[in-house]
Write a protein that holds these residues in place. Structure first.
Motif, PDB file in Angstrom:
ATOM      1  N   ILE A 165       0.750  -1.173  -0.013  1.00  0.00           N
ATOM      2  CA  ILE A 165      -0.069  -0.062  -0.290  1.00  0.00           C
ATOM      3  C   ILE A 165       0.815   1.180  -0.037  1.00  0.00           C
ATOM      4  CG2 ILE A 165      -1.923   1.250   1.164  1.00  0.00           C
ATOM      5  CD1 ILE A 165      -2.651  -1.577   0.332  1.00  0.00           C
ATOM      6  N   GLU A 166       0.872   2.169  -0.958  1.00  0.00           N
ATOM      7  CA  GLU A 166       1.376   3.363  -1.045  1.00  0.00           C
ATOM      8  C   GLU A 166       0.663   4.389  -1.076  1.00  0.00           C
ATOM      9  OE1 GLU A 166       4.740   1.376  -4.091  1.00  0.00           O
ATOM     10  OE2 GLU A 166       3.107   2.430  -4.996  1.00  0.00           O
ATOM     11  N   ILE A 167       0.681   5.265  -0.230  1.00  0.00           N
ATOM     12  CA  ILE A 167       0.116   6.399  -0.272  1.00  0.00           C
ATOM     13  C   ILE A 167       0.555   7.779  -0.089  1.00  0.00           C
ATOM     14  CG2 ILE A 167      -1.865   8.030   1.192  1.00  0.00           C
ATOM     15  CD1 ILE A 167      -2.299   5.009   2.709  1.00  0.00           C
ATOM     16  N   LEU A 168       0.564   8.649  -1.345  1.00  0.00           N
ATOM     17  CA  LEU A 168       1.235   9.754  -1.499  1.00  0.00           C
ATOM     18  C   LEU A 168       0.500  10.997  -1.093  1.00  0.00           C
ATOM     19  CD1 LEU A 168       3.988  11.388  -2.476  1.00  0.00           C
ATOM     20  CD2 LEU A 168       2.760  11.411  -4.775  1.00  0.00           C
ATOM     21  N   GLY A 169       1.006  11.742  -0.180  1.00  0.00           N
ATOM     22  CA  GLY A 169       0.372  13.219   0.268  1.00  0.00           C
ATOM     23  C   GLY A 169       1.088  14.209  -0.363  1.00  0.00           C
ATOM     24  N   THR A 170       0.450  15.172  -1.100  1.00  0.00           N
ATOM     25  CA  THR A 170       0.995  16.349  -1.859  1.00  0.00           C
ATOM     26  C   THR A 170       0.453  17.545  -1.287  1.00  0.00           C
ATOM     27  OG1 THR A 170      -0.126  16.293  -3.664  1.00  0.00           O
ATOM     28  CG2 THR A 170       2.036  15.069  -3.747  1.00  0.00           C
ATOM     29  N   ASP A 171       1.098  18.776  -1.136  1.00  0.00           N
ATOM     30  CA  ASP A 171       0.200  19.769  -0.982  1.00  0.00           C
ATOM     31  C   ASP A 171       1.134  20.875  -1.313  1.00  0.00           C
ATOM     32  OD1 ASP A 171      -2.121  20.880   1.066  1.00  0.00           O
ATOM     33  OD2 ASP A 171      -0.543  22.340   0.802  1.00  0.00           O
ATOM     34  N   VAL A 172       0.829  22.211  -1.912  1.00  0.00           N
ATOM     35  CA  VAL A 172       1.551  23.235  -2.258  1.00  0.00           C
ATOM     36  C   VAL A 172       2.473  23.881  -0.961  1.00  0.00           C
ATOM     37  CG1 VAL A 172      -0.333  25.138  -2.112  1.00  0.00           C
ATOM     38  CG2 VAL A 172       1.593  25.148  -3.987  1.00  0.00           C
ATOM     39  N   SER A 173       1.681  23.680   0.233  1.00  0.00           N
ATOM     40  CA  SER A 173       2.516  24.470   1.438  1.00  0.00           C
ATOM     41  C   SER A 173       3.630  23.526   2.117  1.00  0.00           C
ATOM     42  CB  SER A 173       1.537  24.671   2.372  1.00  0.00           C
ATOM     43  OG  SER A 173       1.944  25.089   3.627  1.00  0.00           O
ATOM     44  N   SER A 174       4.796  24.323   1.882  1.00  0.00           N
ATOM     45  CA  SER A 174       6.047  23.373   2.442  1.00  0.00           C
ATOM     46  C   SER A 174       5.707  23.382   3.907  1.00  0.00           C
ATOM     47  CB  SER A 174       7.177  24.314   2.133  1.00  0.00           C
ATOM     48  OG  SER A 174       7.142  25.561   2.372  1.00  0.00           O
ATOM     49  N   LYS A 175       5.149  23.961   4.480  1.00  0.00           N
ATOM     50  CA  LYS A 175       4.815  23.986   6.019  1.00  0.00           C
ATOM     51  C   LYS A 175       3.852  23.016   6.559  1.00  0.00           C
ATOM     52  CE  LYS A 175       3.589  26.872  10.127  1.00  0.00           C
ATOM     53  NZ  LYS A 175       2.926  28.120  10.436  1.00  0.00           N
ATOM     54  N   ALA A 176       2.910  22.757   5.554  1.00  0.00           N
ATOM     55  CA  ALA A 176       2.007  21.605   5.883  1.00  0.00           C
ATOM     56  C   ALA A 176       2.505  20.412   5.793  1.00  0.00           C
ATOM     57  CB  ALA A 176       0.737  21.952   4.613  1.00  0.00           C
ATOM     58  N   ILE A 177       3.314  20.267   4.466  1.00  0.00           N
ATOM     59  CA  ILE A 177       4.195  19.059   4.375  1.00  0.00           C
ATOM     60  C   ILE A 177       5.095  18.826   5.237  1.00  0.00           C
ATOM     61  CG2 ILE A 177       6.065  18.072   2.663  1.00  0.00           C
ATOM     62  CD1 ILE A 177       2.985  17.827   1.771  1.00  0.00           C
ATOM     63  N   ASP A 178       5.880  19.566   5.950  1.00  0.00           N
ATOM     64  CA  ASP A 178       6.632  19.243   7.177  1.00  0.00           C
ATOM     65  C   ASP A 178       5.927  18.724   8.269  1.00  0.00           C
ATOM     66  OD1 ASP A 178       8.955  20.199   5.574  1.00  0.00           O
ATOM     67  OD2 ASP A 178       8.823  22.341   6.502  1.00  0.00           O
ATOM     68  N   THR A 179       4.678  19.380   8.571  1.00  0.00           N
ATOM     69  CA  THR A 179       3.974  18.653   9.700  1.00  0.00           C
ATOM     70  C   THR A 179       3.590  17.251   9.314  1.00  0.00           C
ATOM     71  OG1 THR A 179       3.148  20.943  10.202  1.00  0.00           O
ATOM     72  CG2 THR A 179       1.805  18.936  10.915  1.00  0.00           C
ATOM     73  N   ALA A 180       3.051  17.063   8.066  1.00  0.00           N
ATOM     74  CA  ALA A 180       2.727  15.739   7.683  1.00  0.00           C
ATOM     75  C   ALA A 180       3.662  14.908   7.770  1.00  0.00           C
ATOM     76  CB  ALA A 180       2.290  15.973   6.174  1.00  0.00           C
ATOM     77  N   ARG A 181       5.027  15.116   7.342  1.00  0.00           N
ATOM     78  CA  ARG A 181       6.041  14.188   7.424  1.00  0.00           C
ATOM     79  C   ARG A 181       6.438  13.983   8.941  1.00  0.00           C
ATOM     80  NH1 ARG A 181       9.749  17.385   2.892  1.00  0.00           N
ATOM     81  NH2 ARG A 181       9.245  16.076   1.037  1.00  0.00           N
ATOM     82  N   ASP A 182       6.149  14.955   9.906  1.00  0.00           N
ATOM     83  CA  ASP A 182       6.515  14.570  11.205  1.00  0.00           C
ATOM     84  C   ASP A 182       5.404  13.668  11.850  1.00  0.00           C
ATOM     85  OD1 ASP A 182       8.904  16.216  11.130  1.00  0.00           O
ATOM     86  OD2 ASP A 182       7.804  18.210  12.022  1.00  0.00           O
ATOM     87  N   GLY A 183       4.339  13.846  11.188  1.00  0.00           N
ATOM     88  CA  GLY A 183       3.299  12.904  12.038  1.00  0.00           C
ATOM     89  C   GLY A 183       2.950  13.191  13.363  1.00  0.00           C
ATOM     90  N   LEU A 184       3.209  14.406  13.757  1.00  0.00           N
ATOM     91  CA  LEU A 184       3.084  14.812  15.121  1.00  0.00           C
ATOM     92  C   LEU A 184       1.910  15.885  15.374  1.00  0.00           C
ATOM     93  CD1 LEU A 184       4.704  14.226  18.008  1.00  0.00           C
ATOM     94  CD2 LEU A 184       5.803  16.397  17.443  1.00  0.00           C
ATOM     95  N   TYR A 185       0.983  15.330  16.250  1.00  0.00           N
ATOM     96  CA  TYR A 185      -0.199  16.215  16.247  1.00  0.00           C
ATOM     97  C   TYR A 185      -0.495  16.623  17.703  1.00  0.00           C
ATOM     98  CZ  TYR A 185      -0.705  14.766  11.517  1.00  0.00           C
ATOM     99  OH  TYR A 185      -0.439  14.323  10.183  1.00  0.00           O
ATOM    100  N   THR A 186      -1.187  17.909  17.784  1.00  0.00           N
ATOM    101  CA  THR A 186      -1.565  18.546  19.182  1.00  0.00           C
ATOM    102  C   THR A 186      -2.956  17.453  19.598  1.00  0.00           C
ATOM    103  OG1 THR A 186      -3.282  19.921  18.536  1.00  0.00           O
ATOM    104  CG2 THR A 186      -0.896  20.674  18.484  1.00  0.00           C
ATOM    105  N   GLN A 187      -2.871  17.685  20.880  1.00  0.00           N
ATOM    106  CA  GLN A 187      -4.450  17.035  21.733  1.00  0.00           C
ATOM    107  C   GLN A 187      -5.612  17.258  20.823  1.00  0.00           C
ATOM    108  OE1 GLN A 187      -4.003  14.901  24.315  1.00  0.00           O
ATOM    109  NE2 GLN A 187      -6.061  14.373  23.882  1.00  0.00           N
TER     110      GLN A 187
END
Length: 288
Positions: free
Chosen positions: A137-159
């Protein structure tokens, strides 16, 4: 912080040039609040001063920050849960039958924002381990926002972010608490990859994706830009793949590259023709 017409035009042209999105009348109300932090950081007194600064070639960093601030990155896990139910119960079983021989699914979450959509998809697969045990299973997420992509790569979310859309069981199964935040486990992160990409550019893997999710992205484009986006999406989908749009989006009257599916809300099938776009050489991008 009133935005006069000239300054508004400069900011709007910048946003359209970088992302294709239009700063419509309905979005003007967000400008003041979205840029307030930049005003404080760069000690900008008013929007006219900002507009003058954006005209300078030396202010490319500021221009990028302005565009990032104006993008709408609103998202949450299993957003519009009924759509994920359609995916789990209809779309993925359909693709499983079609791909039984190769046992591989490739999915593109276009306009993925901070990654919750892609990780929601990964959770669907992880919750059916027996069904997908021998699949890739390969899921590619893309976005024009580099800031959003950095968060997605970290996979770290607030409560707050972690509580939006997922159950307590899913939270405990697929995330680990880390100093007040929640980290996505390797189990679901292994299925995902994220990269910065503009939907108006050629797709990351032309003709390869079995499913493309592009929800609540095309709302911000004018008709001509939206038609270009549909062309790009169509060139990224396999001939028997699926496109899922958001609740307020449709292909009807917008493009001839897709047709409504026979089942599922906001689902569309590609119409592959020998168009100039499909026949033209495409720039090559790295796949999985």
């Amino acid at each position: 912080m009133a935005v006069d017409d000239a300054s508004h035009r400069i900011i709007g042209e910048l946003l359209a040039q970088r992302t294709g999105q239009q700063l419509t009348e309905g979005r003007r109300w967000r400008v003041s609040s979205a840029l307030s932090g930049l005003f404080r950081e760069f000690e900008i007194e008013n929007v006219d001063q900002l507009a003058c600064m954006l005209e300078r070639p030396s202010e490319q960093q500021l221009a990028t920050r302005v565009v990032e601030a104006l993008l709408n990155n609103e998202t949450y896990f299993f957003r519009d849960n009924a759509y994920f139910s359609v995916l789990a119960n209809q779309v993925l079983p359909d693709l499983a039958r079609k791909r039984e021989a190769r046992k591989r699914l490739t999915i593109w979450s276009a306009g993925c924002s901070t990654g919750q959509e892609a990780l929601s998809l990964a959770m669907i697969f992880a919750e059916q381990p027996a069904r997908w045990a021998d699949w890739t299973i390969e899921i590619l997420g893309t976005d024009v926002s580099s800031k959003a992509i950095d968060t997605a790569r970290d996979g770290l979310y607030t409560q707050f972010e972690i509580q939006r859309g997922i159950s307590v069981a899913q939270m405990l199964n697929f995330f680990v608490e880390d100093k007040g935040h929640w980290q996505a486990t390797d189990r679901i992160r292994a299925m995902t990859r994220f990269q910065q990409h503009n939907i108006l550019d050629f797709p990351p893997s032309p003709g390869r994706f079995d499913l493309v999710m592009c929800r609540n992205v095309l709302l911000y484009f004018d008709p001509q830009t939206r038609a270009t986006a549909f062309d790009r999406l169509a060139s990224g989908i396999a001939a028997d793949g699926w496109l899922m749009l958001g609740a307020g989006e449709t292909v009807v009257g917008q493009t001839e590259r897709f047709k409504p599916a026979e089942f599922g809300s906001s689902l569309y099938a590609p119409i592959h023709e020998d168009t100039s776009l499909a026949a033209a050489p495409r720039q090559r991008a790295a796949g999985f």
